[in-house]
Design an enzyme around this catalytic site. Structure first.
Site, PDB file in Angstrom:
ATOM      1  N   GLN A   1       0.839  -1.205   0.000  1.00  0.00           N
ATOM      2  CA  GLN A   1       0.000   0.000   0.000  1.00  0.00           C
ATOM      3  C   GLN A   1       0.873   1.255   0.000  1.00  0.00           C
ATOM      4  OE1 GLN A   1      -3.433  -0.618   3.058  1.00  0.00           O
ATOM      5  NE2 GLN A   1      -1.880  -2.118   3.597  1.00  0.00           N
TER       6      GLN A   1
ATOM      7  N   HIS B   1      -1.568   1.673  -4.206  1.00  0.00           N
ATOM      8  CA  HIS B   1      -1.977   3.074  -4.029  1.00  0.00           C
ATOM      9  C   HIS B   1      -1.103   4.061  -4.799  1.00  0.00           C
ATOM     10  CE1 HIS B   1      -4.098   1.731  -0.042  1.00  0.00           C
ATOM     11  NE2 HIS B   1      -4.778   1.400  -1.123  1.00  0.00           N
TER      12      HIS B   1
ATOM     13  N   CYS C   1      -0.814  22.132 -20.465  1.00  0.00           N
ATOM     14  CA  CYS C   1      -2.089  22.861 -20.533  1.00  0.00           C
ATOM     15  C   CYS C   1      -2.295  23.839 -19.387  1.00  0.00           C
ATOM     16  CB  CYS C   1      -3.255  21.880 -20.618  1.00  0.00           C
ATOM     17  SG  CYS C   1      -3.566  21.024 -19.064  1.00  0.00           S
TER      18      CYS C   1
ATOM     19  N   THR D   1       0.577  -2.952   8.636  1.00  0.00           N
ATOM     20  CA  THR D   1      -0.644  -2.256   8.190  1.00  0.00           C
ATOM     21  C   THR D   1      -1.732  -2.401   9.241  1.00  0.00           C
ATOM     22  OG1 THR D   1      -2.400  -2.115   6.520  1.00  0.00           O
ATOM     23  CG2 THR D   1      -1.344  -4.268   6.766  1.00  0.00           C
ATOM     24  N   SER D   2      -2.528  -1.334   9.398  1.00  0.00           N
ATOM     25  CA  SER D   2      -3.647  -1.369  10.340  1.00  0.00           C
ATOM     26  C   SER D   2      -4.800  -2.206   9.784  1.00  0.00           C
ATOM     27  CB  SER D   2      -4.135   0.049  10.637  1.00  0.00           C
ATOM     28  OG  SER D   2      -4.517   0.686   9.432  1.00  0.00           O
TER      29      SER D   2
HETATM   30  C1  BJW Z   1       4.552  -1.080  12.555  1.00  0.00           C
HETATM   31  C2  BJW Z   1       5.704  -0.451  12.945  1.00  0.00           C
HETATM   32  C3  BJW Z   1       6.867  -1.178  12.780  1.00  0.00           C
HETATM   33  C4  BJW Z   1       4.036   0.976  13.303  1.00  0.00           C
HETATM   34  N1  BJW Z   1       6.788  -2.398  12.262  1.00  0.00           N
HETATM   35  N2  BJW Z   1       4.414  -2.262  12.036  1.00  0.00           N
HETATM   36  C5  BJW Z   1     -16.681   0.712   4.215  1.00  0.00           C
HETATM   37  C6  BJW Z   1     -16.304  -0.589   4.172  1.00  0.00           C
HETATM   38  C7  BJW Z   1     -15.325  -0.994   3.333  1.00  0.00           C
HETATM   39  C8  BJW Z   1     -14.685  -0.117   2.514  1.00  0.00           C
HETATM   40  C9  BJW Z   1     -15.064   1.193   2.524  1.00  0.00           C
HETATM   41  C10 BJW Z   1     -16.047   1.602   3.359  1.00  0.00           C
HETATM   42  N3  BJW Z   1     -16.198   2.930   3.175  1.00  0.00           N
HETATM   43  C11 BJW Z   1     -15.333   3.350   2.242  1.00  0.00           C
HETATM   44  C12 BJW Z   1     -14.634   2.301   1.840  1.00  0.00           C
HETATM   45  C13 BJW Z   1     -13.613   2.289   0.838  1.00  0.00           C
HETATM   46  C14 BJW Z   1     -12.358   3.016   1.293  1.00  0.00           C
HETATM   47  C15 BJW Z   1     -11.920   2.498   2.661  1.00  0.00           C
HETATM   48  O1  BJW Z   1     -11.287   1.477   2.784  1.00  0.00           O
HETATM   49  N4  BJW Z   1     -12.227   3.220   3.724  1.00  0.00           N
HETATM   50  C16 BJW Z   1     -11.896   2.763   5.065  1.00  0.00           C
HETATM   51  C17 BJW Z   1     -11.453   3.952   5.911  1.00  0.00           C
HETATM   52  C18 BJW Z   1     -13.088   2.033   5.636  1.00  0.00           C
HETATM   53  N5  BJW Z   1     -11.391   2.656   0.269  1.00  0.00           N
HETATM   54  C19 BJW Z   1     -11.239   3.391  -0.818  1.00  0.00           C
HETATM   55  O2  BJW Z   1     -11.836   4.433  -1.007  1.00  0.00           O
HETATM   56  C20 BJW Z   1     -10.285   2.832  -1.835  1.00  0.00           C
HETATM   57  N6  BJW Z   1     -10.900   2.791  -3.118  1.00  0.00           N
HETATM   58  C21 BJW Z   1     -11.938   2.001  -3.386  1.00  0.00           C
HETATM   59  O3  BJW Z   1     -12.447   1.285  -2.541  1.00  0.00           O
HETATM   60  O4  BJW Z   1     -12.337   2.070  -4.687  1.00  0.00           O
HETATM   61  C22 BJW Z   1     -13.490   1.331  -5.078  1.00  0.00           C
HETATM   62  C23 BJW Z   1     -14.691   2.178  -4.876  1.00  0.00           C
HETATM   63  C24 BJW Z   1     -14.640   3.518  -5.150  1.00  0.00           C
HETATM   64  C25 BJW Z   1     -15.771   4.279  -4.979  1.00  0.00           C
HETATM   65  C26 BJW Z   1     -16.923   3.667  -4.529  1.00  0.00           C
HETATM   66  C27 BJW Z   1     -16.935   2.318  -4.254  1.00  0.00           C
HETATM   67  C28 BJW Z   1     -15.813   1.561  -4.424  1.00  0.00           C
HETATM   68  C29 BJW Z   1      -9.053   3.726  -1.979  1.00  0.00           C
HETATM   69  C30 BJW Z   1      -8.211   3.686  -0.760  1.00  0.00           C
HETATM   70  C31 BJW Z   1      -7.044   4.644  -0.944  1.00  0.00           C
HETATM   71  C32 BJW Z   1      -6.201   4.779   0.307  1.00  0.00           C
HETATM   72  N7  BJW Z   1      -5.273   5.842   0.106  1.00  0.00           N
HETATM   73  C33 BJW Z   1      -4.293   6.137   1.134  1.00  0.00           C
HETATM   74  C34 BJW Z   1      -3.476   7.379   0.701  1.00  0.00           C
HETATM   75  C35 BJW Z   1      -2.497   7.001  -0.406  1.00  0.00           C
HETATM   76  C36 BJW Z   1      -1.708   8.177  -0.877  1.00  0.00           C
HETATM   77  C37 BJW Z   1      -0.751   8.709   0.158  1.00  0.00           C
HETATM   78  O5  BJW Z   1       0.115   7.981   0.682  1.00  0.00           O
HETATM   79  O6  BJW Z   1      -0.859   9.896   0.451  1.00  0.00           O
HETATM   80  O7  BJW Z   1      -3.440   5.008   1.333  1.00  0.00           O
HETATM   81  S1  BJW Z   1      -5.023   6.376   2.777  1.00  0.00           S
HETATM   82  C38 BJW Z   1      -3.731   5.560   3.653  1.00  0.00           C
HETATM   83  O8  BJW Z   1      -4.217   4.337   4.254  1.00  0.00           O
HETATM   84  C39 BJW Z   1      -2.714   5.140   2.574  1.00  0.00           C
HETATM   85  C40 BJW Z   1      -2.275   3.787   3.080  1.00  0.00           C
HETATM   86  O9  BJW Z   1      -1.706   3.036   2.031  1.00  0.00           O
HETATM   87  C41 BJW Z   1      -3.569   3.212   3.633  1.00  0.00           C
HETATM   88  C42 BJW Z   1      -3.370   2.118   4.620  1.00  0.00           C
HETATM   89  O10 BJW Z   1      -2.688   2.589   5.755  1.00  0.00           O
HETATM   90  P1  BJW Z   1      -1.609   1.645   6.446  1.00  0.00           P
HETATM   91  O11 BJW Z   1      -0.498   1.402   5.522  1.00  0.00           O
HETATM   92  O12 BJW Z   1      -2.276   0.466   7.020  1.00  0.00           O
HETATM   93  O13 BJW Z   1      -1.037   2.637   7.592  1.00  0.00           O
HETATM   94  P2  BJW Z   1      -1.627   2.896   9.059  1.00  0.00           P
HETATM   95  O14 BJW Z   1      -1.012   4.156   9.528  1.00  0.00           O
HETATM   96  O15 BJW Z   1      -3.088   2.793   9.100  1.00  0.00           O
HETATM   97  O16 BJW Z   1      -1.078   1.664   9.910  1.00  0.00           O
HETATM   98  C43 BJW Z   1       0.308   1.519  10.186  1.00  0.00           C
HETATM   99  C44 BJW Z   1       0.482   0.235  10.972  1.00  0.00           C
HETATM  100  O17 BJW Z   1       1.872   0.038  11.154  1.00  0.00           O
HETATM  101  C45 BJW Z   1      -0.153   0.266  12.363  1.00  0.00           C
HETATM  102  O18 BJW Z   1      -0.925  -0.924  12.531  1.00  0.00           O
HETATM  103  C46 BJW Z   1       1.040   0.246  13.310  1.00  0.00           C
HETATM  104  O19 BJW Z   1       0.805  -0.498  14.494  1.00  0.00           O
HETATM  105  C47 BJW Z   1       2.077  -0.443  12.463  1.00  0.00           C
HETATM  106  N8  BJW Z   1       3.476  -0.150  12.798  1.00  0.00           N
HETATM  107  N9  BJW Z   1       5.374   0.837  13.402  1.00  0.00           N
HETATM  108  C48 BJW Z   1       5.584  -2.922  11.899  1.00  0.00           C
HETATM  109  N10 BJW Z   1       8.044  -0.629  13.150  1.00  0.00           N
END
Ligand code: BJW
Length: 278
Positions: free
Chosen positions: A135, A153, A189, A227-228
């Site tokens: 991600q 992503h 553009c 990942t969370s």
């Molecule tokens: C350690 C550590 C160490 C600390 N060692 N670990 C309801 C149900 C289901 C889905 C949805 C819903 N409502 C909406 C949705 C869809 C939505 C979604 O999932 N929302 C949720 C909030 C519920 N998803 C979307 O919109 C996606 N698109 C989609 O679904 O399209 C289809 C669709 C579209 C329209 C309508 C219908 C369907 C798109 C998701 C895009 C996410 N984008 C981001 C930003 C990317 C750009 C950027 O970087 O700026 O992606 S948001 C952010 O979250 C980023 C990450 O990749 C993503 C995940 O976060 P991640 O990597 O898990 O980080 P953290 O901070 O959350 O966790 C870090 C972890 O590390 C923690 O657990 C720590 O404990 C741990 N840690 N140190 C190991 N040393």
């Protein structure tokens, strides 16, 4: 668009969460009691099994100094990243959103891959049936030499035009961007450029989702690291892997939304645990 295979895959992954199927999977198997024993169990599995798929999130880059999204460490100027990583935030204040990305690009440019990135890179080179689904947009896996990376992503190092010419995505590795160039504009553009990443509510690349789905269906061992598991469709792959019979392991210092469904839960930091897996 409705018949695009990748979009159907996304719907299926979202449905896993909505149906509650995920919560019924393997909850009784979790082993969080003894970190050493869990590491030994996963290390033995990795010796025995060939087909391995890894899903990473921001925690993998934490030891490189790249902030995660959730938790106090993710805050920038008191803004919650979740409110900035949206098309709505960009439409309202593109300069603010670009300042956040410019800040992150500078941090990442100065960062180095850590031991977790290096172990994953080694697996990708030595295991023919290995796939990394990430991600992360920081490019640190690629800089560590990881092969076959599926970036769900996008990339923070790519930009694309939001105007009519729709040019891009193309690579722009300037960090910092010239202050007069914020928000940057398309040379063709004059419209705003945007980061080449996927924001909330935006569709992921269907070809990448399809490839990630295949790697998830075909693997014997699936490891979710740093990942969370809160964002879909990425988190859906964890449930998919379990439903397809893979042994699922999680490496994370904290419990996550997926902890209840994994077979092996290793409560530790990626950069410390991965080097112990061999
Ligand atoms: C350690 C550590 C160490 C600390 N060692 N670990 C309801 C149900 C289901 C889905 C949805 C819903 N409502 C909406 C949705 C869809 C939505 C979604 O999932 N929302 C949720 C909030 C519920 N998803 C979307 O919109 C996606 N698109 C989609 O679904 O399209 C289809 C669709 C579209 C329209 C309508 C219908 C369907 C798109 C998701 C895009 C996410 N984008 C981001 C930003 C990317 C750009 C950027 O970087 O700026 O992606 S948001 C952010 O979250 C980023 C990450 O990749 C993503 C995940 O976060 P991640 O990597 O898990 O980080 P953290 O901070 O959350 O966790 C870090 C972890 O590390 C923690 O657990 C720590 O404990 C741990 N840690 N140190 C190991 N040393």
């Amino acid at each position: 668009m409705i018949d695009a295979p990748g979009l159907l895959d996304v719907s299926r992954l979202l449905a896993v969460r909505e149906s509650g199927v995920a919560g019924n999977l393997g909850a009784g198997n979790v082993d969080v009691g003894n970190v050493d024993a869990s590491i030994a169990r996963l290390a033995a599995l990795l010796k025995e099994k060939r087909r391995v798929t890894v899903l990473t999130g921001a925690g993998v880059s934490a030891a490189s100094g790249v902030p995660t999204f959730r938790g106090s460490g993710g805050l920038w100027r008191s803004f919650d990243p979740m409110t900035l990583a949206t098309p709505q935030a960009f439409a309202k204040d593109p300069k603010l959103v670009w300042e956040w990305y410019d800040w992150r690009r500078q941090l990442i440019a100065a960062a180095q891959p850590n031991p977790a990135h290096h172990v994953i890179a080694e697996w990708s080179r030595t295991r023919p049936d290995f796939t990394l689904i990430t991600q992360n947009v920081d490019g640190l896996h690629e800089r560590a030499g990881t092969e076959r990376v599926l970036r769900l992503h996008g990339s923070i190092w790519e930009v694309r035009c939001t105007g009519t010419c729709r040019s891009g995505p193309h690579v722009d590795e300037r960090a910092p961007l010239p202050p007069d160039d914020l928000p940057p504009r398309c040379a063709g553009c004059g419209a705003l450029l945007r980061p080449g990443v996927v924001w909330f509510g935006e569709s992921l690349d269907p070809a990448i989702v399809a490839a990630a789905s295949r790697a998830t269906e075909q693997c014997e061992v699936f490891i979710t690291i740093g990942t969370s598991a809160a964002v879909y469709p990425a988190a859906g792959f964890i449930h998919e892997a379990r439903a397809n019979g893979a042994t699922v392991a999680e490496i994370n210092p904290d419990a996550t939304e997926a902890s209840g469904v994994v077979d092996i839960s290793i409560r530790g930091k990626a950069e410390e645990v991965l080097p112990r897996l061999g």
